[in-house]
Motif scaffolding. Structure first.
Motif: not given
Lengths: 113, 108
Positions: A84-99
Motif C-alpha cells: 500500500q505504501g507504493d501508492s503514489a504518482m510515478y513521474l518520468c523525465a528526460s533531458s538532452s546532453r545540453g543544459p
C-alpha cells in the motif's frame, strides 16, 4: 514530438501484485529519470539512466523496484509484490546532453488496494 | 544531509503585490539550483535555473551561498502565476532533490 509520454496514466492493483510502467522520452534525449511523488511532497528521485546505462539509483529503490532502459530509448519501471505504501504518482523525465532542463511526463498514478 | 526546504505550503497574495517564495538548501559543495512550476492540470516544467541568471515570466531568483537560499521573487503578481512551485537542488551528481513545494494563489 508530443513530449515525454507515460503509460498507463492510472493503475489500480491489489497488494502483492506486480506492476510495470513505461516511459517514452523525447526522442533525442539520452538522459532519463524516474521519480515518485506522494501527496504533499515534491518528486523523490528514484533512478537515472544515461542512454542504456543506469548510473544512479536511490536507496529508496528497494529490491522490489527495478528499472530498465534496454536500447537507450524507452524505459520501464517494475514494482514487484506491491504494498500500500507504493501508492503514489510515478513521474518520468528526460533531458538532452545540453543544459540540464528536465522535461516531465504526465505521470502514472498507482493505487494499491 | 542534502535537503531542500520550502517553509510555506501555501502563499496567498493579491494581484499586483510582490511575491517571494522561499527556498533554503543544505549542501556543502557548489550547488545547482532550479525552480520548477506546475500549473493546474499541466506537467511539471522548468521555470528557471540559477546558472542562467535569467528572468522568466517576470520571476527572478538569486543564489545566496551565505544564507544557503534561492528565493523566487516577482515584483507584481498576476493571476496566471497561481501554481505549485518546487525548488530543486542538484548536488553535483545526477539526481535532483526537490522541496515539498509551495502553492501560490494570486487573488483578484
Amino acid at each position: 514530438d508530443t513530449g515525454v509520454s507515460q503509460d498507463p496514466r492510472h493503475k489500480i492493483t491489489k497488494r502483492g501484485q506486480n506492476v510495470t510502467f513505461r516511459c517514452d522520452p523525447i526522442s533525442e534525449h539520452n538522459r532519463l529519470y524516474w521519480y515518485r511523488q506522494t501527496l504533499g511532497q515534491g518528486p523523490e528521485f528514484l533512478t537515472y539512466f544515461q542512454n542504456e546505462a543506469q548510473l544512479e539509483k536511490s536507496r529508496l529503490l528497494s529490491d522490489r523496484f527495478s528499472a530498465e532502459r534496454p536500447k537507450g530509448s524507452f524505459s520501464t519501471l517494475e514494482i514487484q509484490r506491491t504494498e500500500q505504501g507504493d501508492s503514489a504518482m510515478y513521474l518520468c523525465a528526460s533531458s538532452s546532453r545540453g543544459p540540464e532542463e528536465q522535461y516531465f511526463g504526465p505521470g502514472t498514478r498507482l493505487t494499491v488496494t | 544531509a542534502q535537503r531542500v526546504t520550502q517553509p510555506e505550503k501555501l502563499l496567498s497574495v493579491f494581484k499586483g503585490a510582490p511575491v517571494e517564495l522561499k527556498c533554503n538548501y543544505s549542501y556543502s559543495g557548489s550547488p545547482e539550483l532550479f525552480w520548477y512550476v506546475q500549473y493546474s492540470r499541466q506537467r511539471l516544467q522548468l521555470l528557471l535555473r540559477h546558472i542562467s541568471r535569467e528572468s522568466i515570466k517576470g520571476f527572478t531568483a538569486d543564489l545566496n551561498k551565505g544564507e544557503t537560499s534561492f528565493h523566487l521573487k516577482k515584483p507584481f503578481a498576476q493571476e496566471e502565476d497561481s501554481a505549485m512551485y518546487y525548488c530543486a537542488l542538484r548536488p553535483g551528481t545526477y539526481k535532483y532533490i526537490f522541496g515539498t513545494g509551495t502553492r501560490l494563489k494570486v487573488l483578484a
